[in-house]
Design a protein around this motif. Structure first.
Motif, mmCIF file in Angstrom:
data_model
loop_
_atom_site.group_PDB
_atom_site.id
_atom_site.type_symbol
_atom_site.label_atom_id
_atom_site.label_comp_id
_atom_site.label_asym_id
_atom_site.label_seq_id
_atom_site.Cartn_x
_atom_site.Cartn_y
_atom_site.Cartn_z
ATOM 1 N N LEU A 44 11.654 11.640 -12.106
ATOM 2 C CA LEU A 44 12.355 10.915 -13.168
ATOM 3 C C LEU A 44 11.442 10.640 -14.353
ATOM 4 N N GLN A 45 10.133 10.702 -14.137
ATOM 5 C CA GLN A 45 9.192 10.649 -15.254
ATOM 6 C C GLN A 45 7.880 11.340 -14.910
ATOM 7 N N SER A 46 7.277 11.025 -13.782
ATOM 8 C CA SER A 46 5.997 11.569 -13.310
ATOM 9 C C SER A 46 4.821 10.850 -13.946
ATOM 10 N N LEU A 47 4.490 9.706 -13.354
ATOM 11 C CA LEU A 47 3.335 8.944 -13.826
ATOM 12 C C LEU A 47 2.047 9.745 -13.713
ATOM 13 N N VAL A 48 1.910 10.538 -12.641
ATOM 14 C CA VAL A 48 0.666 11.290 -12.474
ATOM 15 C C VAL A 48 0.496 12.323 -13.580
ATOM 16 N N SER A 49 1.594 12.900 -14.065
ATOM 17 C CA SER A 49 1.487 13.836 -15.189
ATOM 18 C C SER A 49 1.011 13.103 -16.441
ATOM 19 N N GLY B 184 28.610 6.156 -13.653
ATOM 20 C CA GLY B 184 29.463 5.458 -14.606
ATOM 21 C C GLY B 184 28.740 4.389 -15.394
ATOM 22 N N LEU B 185 27.398 4.449 -15.420
ATOM 23 C CA LEU B 185 26.594 3.475 -16.170
ATOM 24 C C LEU B 185 26.249 4.096 -17.521
ATOM 25 N N ASP B 186 27.035 3.779 -18.536
ATOM 26 C CA ASP B 186 26.905 4.496 -19.806
ATOM 27 C C ASP B 186 26.043 3.774 -20.837
ATOM 28 N N ARG B 187 25.397 2.676 -20.455
ATOM 29 C CA ARG B 187 24.529 1.963 -21.409
ATOM 30 C C ARG B 187 23.127 1.759 -20.839
ATOM 31 N N VAL B 188 22.670 2.727 -20.067
ATOM 32 C CA VAL B 188 21.353 2.620 -19.439
ATOM 33 C C VAL B 188 20.265 2.797 -20.497
ATOM 34 N N LEU B 189 19.286 1.917 -20.462
ATOM 35 C CA LEU B 189 18.188 1.960 -21.424
ATOM 36 C C LEU B 189 17.063 2.841 -20.885
ATOM 37 N N PRO B 190 16.639 3.871 -21.636
ATOM 38 C CA PRO B 190 15.515 4.700 -21.198
ATOM 39 C C PRO B 190 14.185 4.048 -21.578
ATOM 40 N N ILE B 191 13.636 3.267 -20.663
ATOM 41 C CA ILE B 191 12.356 2.588 -20.909
ATOM 42 C C ILE B 191 11.290 3.248 -20.034
ATOM 43 N N SER B 192 10.293 3.802 -20.653
ATOM 44 C CA SER B 192 9.228 4.490 -19.926
ATOM 45 C C SER B 192 8.570 3.570 -18.917
ATOM 46 N N ASN B 193 8.107 4.156 -17.821
ATOM 47 C CA ASN B 193 7.333 3.364 -16.854
ATOM 48 C C ASN B 193 6.072 2.800 -17.482
ATOM 49 N N PRO C 42 0.768 -1.243 0.000
ATOM 50 C CA PRO C 42 0.000 0.000 0.000
ATOM 51 C C PRO C 42 0.796 1.287 0.000
ATOM 52 N N ASP C 43 2.139 1.263 -0.089
ATOM 53 C CA ASP C 43 2.883 2.504 -0.255
ATOM 54 C C ASP C 43 2.347 3.236 -1.490
ATOM 55 N N VAL C 44 2.307 4.547 -1.430
ATOM 56 C CA VAL C 44 1.809 5.352 -2.549
ATOM 57 C C VAL C 44 2.954 6.218 -3.060
ATOM 58 N N ASN C 45 3.561 5.798 -4.138
ATOM 59 C CA ASN C 45 4.605 6.564 -4.816
ATOM 60 C C ASN C 45 4.803 5.960 -6.196
ATOM 61 N N GLY C 46 5.534 6.662 -7.044
ATOM 62 C CA GLY C 46 5.676 6.212 -8.422
ATOM 63 C C GLY C 46 6.317 4.852 -8.570
ATOM 64 N N ALA C 47 7.365 4.575 -7.771
ATOM 65 C CA ALA C 47 8.050 3.286 -7.883
ATOM 66 C C ALA C 47 7.132 2.144 -7.466
ATOM 67 N N ALA C 48 6.367 2.339 -6.397
ATOM 68 C CA ALA C 48 5.444 1.297 -5.938
ATOM 69 C C ALA C 48 4.371 1.031 -6.987
ATOM 70 N N VAL C 49 3.851 2.101 -7.585
ATOM 71 C CA VAL C 49 2.820 1.945 -8.626
ATOM 72 C C VAL C 49 3.397 1.195 -9.828
ATOM 73 N N THR D 258 16.034 2.986 -16.829
ATOM 74 C CA THR D 258 15.468 4.091 -16.057
ATOM 75 C C THR D 258 14.406 4.716 -16.951
ATOM 76 N N PRO D 259 13.441 5.458 -16.396
ATOM 77 C CA PRO D 259 12.297 5.867 -17.217
ATOM 78 C C PRO D 259 12.578 6.841 -18.348
#
Length: 406
Positions: free
Chosen positions: A308-313, A189-198, A24-31, A175-176
């Motif tokens: 980092l993205q804003s799901l509510v937006s 130093g993570l130079d191959r991070v994939l930007p995958i939307s939530n 029941p935590d309410v935040n973007g990562a939990a959702v 990351t989103p």
């Protein structure tokens, strides 16, 4: 066809999602974790979630519709209202036992703290494929740590270093947004991070066929989210107060959905500005009430500076609502100025008031077009595509293959 006879790309997977926060935590990562678990379950995969208990007590296992949820013994973090701490030795021991029993195909870590750190290390030791997703900027911890700034800077630097060391062990890191990926390259130093939307199911916030939502008697600006320091909801309250003084003809009101540790401070600002009759704090609401709130609003505002993205937006945009967002972190990626809304300088309540007035001064047809542009931008963040990409990563796709599909 039995599952054992299916082609490898169709075989159901056993997925472990390791998260420090889960409903029941309410935040973007939990959702995000809940929606990912639900979508994977709906596709026929076996899903296990490892998260902290929300109250004192030993480890538990709960069978939920979307997943088997393993709750680890936790302890209250005295500087945060609901965040729970899992001691590293306990997290390692418990997660080692869970992975031995579950024998997952993949572990998807949602952070590099506590449960995330233990899950990455245990999975690495057991040679289990690991995917990591970062939802969090280390600087976001600062309001909850009672230390001087010079010490907080050291904590932040070490946290970025640990992120790179831990998440770099896995098969892929996501990351989103591209902006967050660039920050992780620079600081971790993570130079191959994939930007995958939530990802988002836009249909959940659209007006349903035959549905009628009555507008409020006055123009309404909506905020949805935790009442936390980094959300800067007080800036919206001060903007409403400014409009009450300078543009009384607009008769602007605000609705604030959500709760959190800043509720008392926010109530003090509402009283100080004399807008108790214009600002409604609704607290936590049901999904149905949230759906209606998005559709009823004339403008959506996100004044936060750590998104980092804003799901509510994205949810508000799915409801064809114009947006006014802070020009900070990933929020600029959601706004084309003058097309689907406006950006404003973070913390500047006068500028925010002016941007809100710009939207409300538009003729009805122009405001509707702005809302339609919001919707068109939101549907690009399809939840189905997000789950497709993670499913491919789980099955062995390389970061290069996923990047080509983005």
């Amino acid at each position: 066809m039995t599952s054992s006879a299916r082609p490898a790309q169709e075989r159901p997977l056993t997925v472990v999602i390791a998260a420090d926060t889960y409903p029941p935590d309410v935040n973007g990562a939990a959702v995000f974790c809940f929606r990912l678990a639900s979508a994977l379950h709906d596709r026929g995969h076996r899903v296990h979630v490892i998260a902290a208990r929300n109250e004192p007590g030993p480890d538990t296992v709960e069978e939920r519709p979307e997943a088997t949820v393993h709750r680890l013994e936790s302890h209250r973090a005295f500087t945060h209202e609901y965040y729970r701490l899992v001691f590293p030795w306990h997290a390692s021991r418990s997660i080692d036992r869970i992975l031995a029993e579950v024998r997952p195909d993949v572990v998807h870590a949602q952070c590099h703290y506590m449960i995330g750190e233990a899950a990455i290390n245990v999975a690495d030791r057991r040679r289990i494929r690991t995917v990591s997703t970062n939802h969090f900027m280390p600087e976001n911890l600062e309001p909850f740590l009672p230390f001087p700034q010079w010490f907080l800077n050291i904590v932040s630097k070490n946290s970025w270093r640990d992120m790179g060391r831990l998440m770099g062990k896995g098969a892929a890191v996501t990351t989103p947004t591209a902006l967050a990926a660039a920050a992780m390259a620079e600081h971790a130093g993570l130079d191959r991070v994939l930007p995958i939307s939530n990802g988002i199911d836009a249909s959940a916030y659209e007006l349903a066929p035959g549905e009628v939502v009555e507008r409020a008697a006055h123009p309404t600006v909506l905020f949805v989210g935790r009442l936390a320091v980094e959300k800067h909801v007080d800036v919206l309250v001060r903007a409403v107060a400014h409009l009450a003084r300078t543009r009384p003809d607009l008769d602007v009101h605000a609705e604030i959905v959500g709760d959190g540790e800043q509720r008392t401070a926010l109530d003090a600002v509402i009283a100080e500005e004399g807008v108790a009759d214009r600002v409604r704090r609704l607290g936590h609401v049901s999904d149905a009430e949230l759906h209606t709130a998005y559709l009823r609003a004339d403008v959506f505002c996100q004044p936060g500076t750590a998104e980092l993205q804003s799901l509510v937006s994205l949810e508000a945009m799915s409801a064809s609502t114009p947006v006014v967002l802070a020009d900070a972190l990933a929020l600029p990626h959601l706004v084309d100025d003058g097309v689907n809304g406006w950006l404003f300088p973070p913390g500047d309540h006068v500028a925010l008031a002016e941007r809100i007035a710009r939207v409300l001064d538009l003729p009805e047809a122009a405001r509707a077009a702005m809302g339609e542009a919001s919707h068109a931008k939101a549907v690009r963040h399809s939840q189905a595509k997000t789950v497709d990409l993670f499913e491919r990563l789980y099955r062995g796709a390389t970061p290069a293959e996923i990047r080509a599909a983005l």
